[in-house]
Design an enzyme around this catalytic site. Structure first.
Site, PDB file in Angstrom:
ATOM      1  N   LEU A   1       0.852  -1.187   0.000  1.00  0.00           N
ATOM      2  CA  LEU A   1       0.000   0.000   0.000  1.00  0.00           C
ATOM      3  C   LEU A   1       0.885   1.233   0.000  1.00  0.00           C
ATOM      4  CD1 LEU A   1      -2.923   1.179   0.265  1.00  0.00           C
ATOM      5  CD2 LEU A   1      -2.503   1.274   2.727  1.00  0.00           C
TER       6      LEU A   1
ATOM      7  N   CYS B   1       0.275   8.897  -4.574  1.00  0.00           N
ATOM      8  CA  CYS B   1       0.757   8.335  -5.846  1.00  0.00           C
ATOM      9  C   CYS B   1       0.324   9.097  -7.094  1.00  0.00           C
ATOM     10  CB  CYS B   1       0.296   6.880  -5.967  1.00  0.00           C
ATOM     11  SG  CYS B   1       1.007   5.780  -4.732  1.00  0.00           S
TER      12      CYS B   1
ATOM     13  N   ASP C   1      -7.241   9.675   1.692  1.00  0.00           N
ATOM     14  CA  ASP C   1      -6.775  10.965   2.200  1.00  0.00           C
ATOM     15  C   ASP C   1      -6.163  10.699   3.573  1.00  0.00           C
ATOM     16  OD1 ASP C   1      -6.350  13.494   3.169  1.00  0.00           O
ATOM     17  OD2 ASP C   1      -8.408  14.199   2.896  1.00  0.00           O
TER      18      ASP C   1
ATOM     19  N   TYR D   1       8.915  22.315   7.482  1.00  0.00           N
ATOM     20  CA  TYR D   1       9.045  21.031   6.783  1.00  0.00           C
ATOM     21  C   TYR D   1      10.030  20.132   7.525  1.00  0.00           C
ATOM     22  CZ  TYR D   1       9.897  17.584   3.133  1.00  0.00           C
ATOM     23  OH  TYR D   1      10.027  16.402   2.433  1.00  0.00           O
TER      24      TYR D   1
END
Length: 316
Positions: A7, A11, A64, A154
């Site tokens: 999984l 993508c 999501d 980040y």
């Protein structure tokens, strides 16, 4: 040999797309790939790249990572909810002075990059524990080890990812589970292009003159050159990750860019943490000509980073 279920999140483009296609194209057909994305309307590029693997060794699903119900629905749709390899890749970026960023923007980065991964594991980890088998692969970053100028939020999200996984790895061993952090340096993708374009639009009115000048005339000015020098492709990262999931004893950490490794090694060379900060400061503000010359020199050596790599542990 039974196929392993993989999984992958995020993508629709970039690293996630390359990961899905690369793994689905395994000549031995060892993997069934479920490639997920938040918005299925953005799946055209993946459909085209998947080619003949679509519907055979690759399926596209909606997920999501910021929505627990979406994650559960996706996992429930997989036969027996069995996920042998989870690749947590979905992420967002943010650059610029923190004075110019809203708390909501910062929360959004943390919600996707860190809590998105946590939500996935809350849903998938219990099943892996019951089976006492599974491999959790997280696409982290060298910025999870070492902070970089104007990437404060980040980097914070990736530091959180690394600390979480390092803590969880001890527990995972008890259940025969593997965790691997993939740590790329700069990667030339649509993701990075969008981050850069958003950076160009930053309203610097809330920043002082020195900070605004640093961001515009040092960081943004050198952004492209750094990516030209150190930048890997999404396919490079996919190749590294594929080798990680096919080795018998995968490492906990794997940096994909041998050119960048000496920079992250600085952090471990000085327990006080002053060395890398001092060196980066001098490179940027006192020896900028040497810094630029070094980038040009390293560009000539890029072919070295494209050599096949080994997962052998370094000798003492």
């Amino acid at each position: 040999m039974d196929q392993k279920t993989v999984l992958i999140t995020g993508c629709s483009s970039g690293i996630g797309l390359s990961l899905a296609v690369h793994i689905a194209n395994d000549e031995k057909k060892r993997f069934m790939v479920y490639a997920t994305m938040r918005n299925l309307s953005k799946g055209e590029a993946l459909v085209e790249a998947a080619g003949r693997t679509l519907g055979k060794t690759l399926e596209i699903k909606q997920m999501d990572v910021c929505d627990e119900n979406s994650i559960k629905a996706c996992v429930d749709s997989i036969p027996e909810r069995r996920i042998d390899i989870l690749i947590s890749n979905a992420g967002v970026g943010l650059i610029g002075p923190i004075e110019c960023q809203s708390i909501e923007e910062m929360k959004a980065v943390m919600d996707t990059n860190f809590f998105g991964m946590v939500r996935l594991l809350k849903e998938i980890l219990p099943d892996m524990k019951k089976r006492k088998s599974g491999h959790i692969v997280v696409i982290s970053s060298v910025m999870g080890i070492q902070g970089i100028l104007f990437n404060d939020i980040y980097a914070a999200s990736k530091f959180a990812v690394e600390g979480f996984c390092e803590s969880l790895a001890v527990q995972a061993l008890r259940f025969n589970l593997n965790i691997t952090l993939i740590e790329p340096g700069p990667v030339v993708t649509e993701f990075e292009r969008k981050v850069f374009e958003e950076g160009l639009k930053t309203d610097l009115s809330k920043a002082d003159k020195v900070t605004a000048d640093m961001f515009t005339n040092i960081y943004l000015k050198n952004y492209k050159q750094i990516f030209d020098t150190f930048g890997q492709t999404a396919e490079d990262i996919a190749e590294h990750t594929f080798k990680i999931i096919t080795v018998e004893s995968p490492p906990f950490r794997h940096q994909t860019n041998s050119l960048y490794t000496p920079m992250t090694t600085l952090k471990y060379a000085d327990p006080n943490g002053d060395l890398p900060i001092d060196i980066f400061y001098k490179m940027v503000f006192e020896h900028d000509k040497v810094f630029n010359a070094s980038l040009n020199f390293l560009k000539l050596l890029r072919w070295r980073s494209r050599k096949s790599f080994t997962l052998d542990k370094p000798k003492a």
